[in-house]
Write a protein that holds these residues in place. Sequence first.
Motif, PDB file in Angstrom:
ATOM      1  N   GLN A 177      -8.289 101.558  18.582  1.00  0.00           N
ATOM      2  CA  GLN A 177      -8.000 102.251  17.098  1.00  0.00           C
ATOM      3  C   GLN A 177      -6.752 101.642  16.651  1.00  0.00           C
ATOM      4  OE1 GLN A 177      -8.344 106.491  17.810  1.00  0.00           O
ATOM      5  NE2 GLN A 177     -10.600 106.136  18.160  1.00  0.00           N
ATOM      6  N   VAL A 178      -6.522 101.577  15.284  1.00  0.00           N
ATOM      7  CA  VAL A 178      -5.499 100.846  14.748  1.00  0.00           C
ATOM      8  C   VAL A 178      -5.355 101.747  13.718  1.00  0.00           C
ATOM      9  CG1 VAL A 178      -4.294  98.884  13.716  1.00  0.00           C
ATOM     10  CG2 VAL A 178      -6.077  98.740  15.659  1.00  0.00           C
ATOM     11  N   ARG A 179      -3.730 102.229  13.251  1.00  0.00           N
ATOM     12  CA  ARG A 179      -3.660 102.877  12.137  1.00  0.00           C
ATOM     13  C   ARG A 179      -2.677 102.048  11.350  1.00  0.00           C
ATOM     14  NH1 ARG A 179      -1.741 109.013  11.372  1.00  0.00           N
ATOM     15  NH2 ARG A 179      -0.825 108.609   9.398  1.00  0.00           N
ATOM     16  N   LEU A 180      -2.880 101.561  10.142  1.00  0.00           N
ATOM     17  CA  LEU A 180      -1.971 100.767   9.358  1.00  0.00           C
ATOM     18  C   LEU A 180      -1.184 101.695   8.441  1.00  0.00           C
ATOM     19  CD1 LEU A 180      -4.473  97.899   8.899  1.00  0.00           C
ATOM     20  CD2 LEU A 180      -2.684  98.225  10.554  1.00  0.00           C
ATOM     21  N   ASN A 181      -0.200 102.058   8.428  1.00  0.00           N
ATOM     22  CA  ASN A 181       0.783 102.896   7.640  1.00  0.00           C
ATOM     23  C   ASN A 181       1.387 101.946   6.520  1.00  0.00           C
ATOM     24  OD1 ASN A 181       0.099 105.300   9.094  1.00  0.00           O
ATOM     25  ND2 ASN A 181       1.769 104.974  10.546  1.00  0.00           N
ATOM     26  N   PHE A 182       1.270 102.472   5.283  1.00  0.00           N
ATOM     27  CA  PHE A 182       2.096 101.809   4.231  1.00  0.00           C
ATOM     28  C   PHE A 182       2.768 102.842   3.574  1.00  0.00           C
ATOM     29  CE2 PHE A 182      -2.075 100.085   4.647  1.00  0.00           C
ATOM     30  CZ  PHE A 182      -1.876  98.575   4.706  1.00  0.00           C
ATOM     31  N   VAL A 183       4.416 102.510   3.765  1.00  0.00           N
ATOM     32  CA  VAL A 183       5.184 103.623   3.343  1.00  0.00           C
ATOM     33  C   VAL A 183       5.912 103.238   1.810  1.00  0.00           C
ATOM     34  CG1 VAL A 183       5.461 104.693   5.560  1.00  0.00           C
ATOM     35  CG2 VAL A 183       7.015 102.804   4.914  1.00  0.00           C
ATOM     36  N   LYS A 184       6.790 104.143   1.284  1.00  0.00           N
ATOM     37  CA  LYS A 184       7.533 103.751   0.310  1.00  0.00           C
ATOM     38  C   LYS A 184       6.584 103.023  -0.906  1.00  0.00           C
ATOM     39  CE  LYS A 184      11.651 102.877   2.991  1.00  0.00           C
ATOM     40  NZ  LYS A 184      12.549 101.888   3.603  1.00  0.00           N
ATOM     41  N   LEU A 185       5.454 103.805  -1.192  1.00  0.00           N
ATOM     42  CA  LEU A 185       4.645 103.191  -2.237  1.00  0.00           C
ATOM     43  C   LEU A 185       4.955 104.040  -3.591  1.00  0.00           C
ATOM     44  CD1 LEU A 185       1.462 102.938  -0.230  1.00  0.00           C
ATOM     45  CD2 LEU A 185       2.851 101.073  -0.580  1.00  0.00           C
ATOM     46  N   THR A 186       4.628 103.048  -4.745  1.00  0.00           N
ATOM     47  CA  THR A 186       4.464 103.527  -5.876  1.00  0.00           C
ATOM     48  C   THR A 186       3.123 104.049  -6.141  1.00  0.00           C
ATOM     49  OG1 THR A 186       4.021 101.514  -6.978  1.00  0.00           O
ATOM     50  CG2 THR A 186       6.420 101.976  -7.045  1.00  0.00           C
ATOM     51  N   LYS A 187       2.770 104.713  -7.290  1.00  0.00           N
ATOM     52  CA  LYS A 187       1.355 105.142  -7.505  1.00  0.00           C
ATOM     53  C   LYS A 187       0.628 104.024  -7.871  1.00  0.00           C
ATOM     54  CE  LYS A 187      -0.816 109.000  -8.347  1.00  0.00           C
ATOM     55  NZ  LYS A 187      -1.285 109.735  -7.026  1.00  0.00           N
ATOM     56  N   GLU A 188       1.085 102.873  -8.313  1.00  0.00           N
ATOM     57  CA  GLU A 188       0.344 101.522  -8.622  1.00  0.00           C
ATOM     58  C   GLU A 188       0.033 100.875  -7.306  1.00  0.00           C
ATOM     59  OE1 GLU A 188       3.306 102.228 -10.235  1.00  0.00           O
ATOM     60  OE2 GLU A 188       2.455 103.013 -12.018  1.00  0.00           O
ATOM     61  N   GLU A 189       0.999 100.831  -6.373  1.00  0.00           N
ATOM     62  CA  GLU A 189       0.850 100.263  -4.887  1.00  0.00           C
ATOM     63  C   GLU A 189      -0.394 100.973  -4.303  1.00  0.00           C
ATOM     64  OE1 GLU A 189       5.101  98.236  -3.831  1.00  0.00           O
ATOM     65  OE2 GLU A 189       4.976 100.487  -3.731  1.00  0.00           O
ATOM     66  N   GLN A 190      -0.368 102.326  -4.416  1.00  0.00           N
ATOM     67  CA  GLN A 190      -1.318 103.074  -3.808  1.00  0.00           C
ATOM     68  C   GLN A 190      -2.697 102.816  -4.336  1.00  0.00           C
ATOM     69  OE1 GLN A 190      -0.076 107.289  -4.152  1.00  0.00           O
ATOM     70  NE2 GLN A 190       0.438 107.419  -1.880  1.00  0.00           N
ATOM     71  N   GLU A 191      -2.631 102.568  -5.740  1.00  0.00           N
ATOM     72  CA  GLU A 191      -4.073 102.076  -6.047  1.00  0.00           C
ATOM     73  C   GLU A 191      -4.378 100.720  -5.788  1.00  0.00           C
ATOM     74  OE1 GLU A 191      -6.273 103.683  -8.196  1.00  0.00           O
ATOM     75  OE2 GLU A 191      -5.236 105.390  -7.619  1.00  0.00           O
ATOM     76  N   ARG A 192      -3.470  99.973  -5.621  1.00  0.00           N
ATOM     77  CA  ARG A 192      -3.808  98.477  -5.215  1.00  0.00           C
ATOM     78  C   ARG A 192      -4.268  98.671  -3.763  1.00  0.00           C
ATOM     79  NH1 ARG A 192      -3.773  92.926  -5.255  1.00  0.00           N
ATOM     80  NH2 ARG A 192      -2.408  92.023  -3.874  1.00  0.00           N
ATOM     81  N   ILE A 193      -3.859  99.454  -2.866  1.00  0.00           N
ATOM     82  CA  ILE A 193      -4.414  99.271  -1.672  1.00  0.00           C
ATOM     83  C   ILE A 193      -5.606 100.211  -1.600  1.00  0.00           C
ATOM     84  CG2 ILE A 193      -4.072 100.805   0.635  1.00  0.00           C
ATOM     85  CD1 ILE A 193      -1.016 100.126   0.310  1.00  0.00           C
TER      86      ILE A 193
END
Length: 137
Positions: free
Chosen positions: A102-118
Motif C-alpha cells: 500500500q502506498v500513499r502519495l501526498n501532494f501538499v501546498k497545492l493551488t486549486k489549479e494544481e489539484q485539478e491537474r492531479i
Amino acid sequence: MAYIKYKELTKYYNFSREIEIKDIPEYVYTYIEDEEQILIAYSTYDDMFLLTNNKLIVIDTSGLIFKSQKIHFFPFVRISSTAIEFSRGKAAIHLSMDSGYQVRLNFVKLTKEEQERIKKVYMNMIKTISTKRVRIN
C-alpha cells in the motif's frame, strides 16, 4: 506450504512541488521505456514521483551524506485499487497493489489549479488501469 507475505512499502510521501518535464534529472530516463511518456512529476526535498502512461515510479532517497536510492516501479496492471482524496491545499492518491503493498502519495501546498491537474492525471491513470486489467480469453 506456508509463507510470509513481504510488505515493506507501506510508506507516505509528501510531494510539495511539481517538476517540469524538461527539469527531470537525466538518470531518470534510464527507467523510462521508449514508448513511455512522462505525464507528471513531483518531488520532495529528496524523493521523486513520476507518472507515465504505463506505470508509477517512486524514487526514494535516504541518507544525509551517503545517499542511497530505492526505485519503486508500480505497473498499472499490478494496481488492484485506488482512491483519491482532496482537502484544502492537499491531495492524496492511495494505491493498493496486487502484492499487498500500500502506498500513499501526498501532494501538499497545492493551488486549486494544481489539484485539478492531479485529478485529471489520476482519472487518466484510472482509465489506463481499467483498460490494461481487462483480459480477453
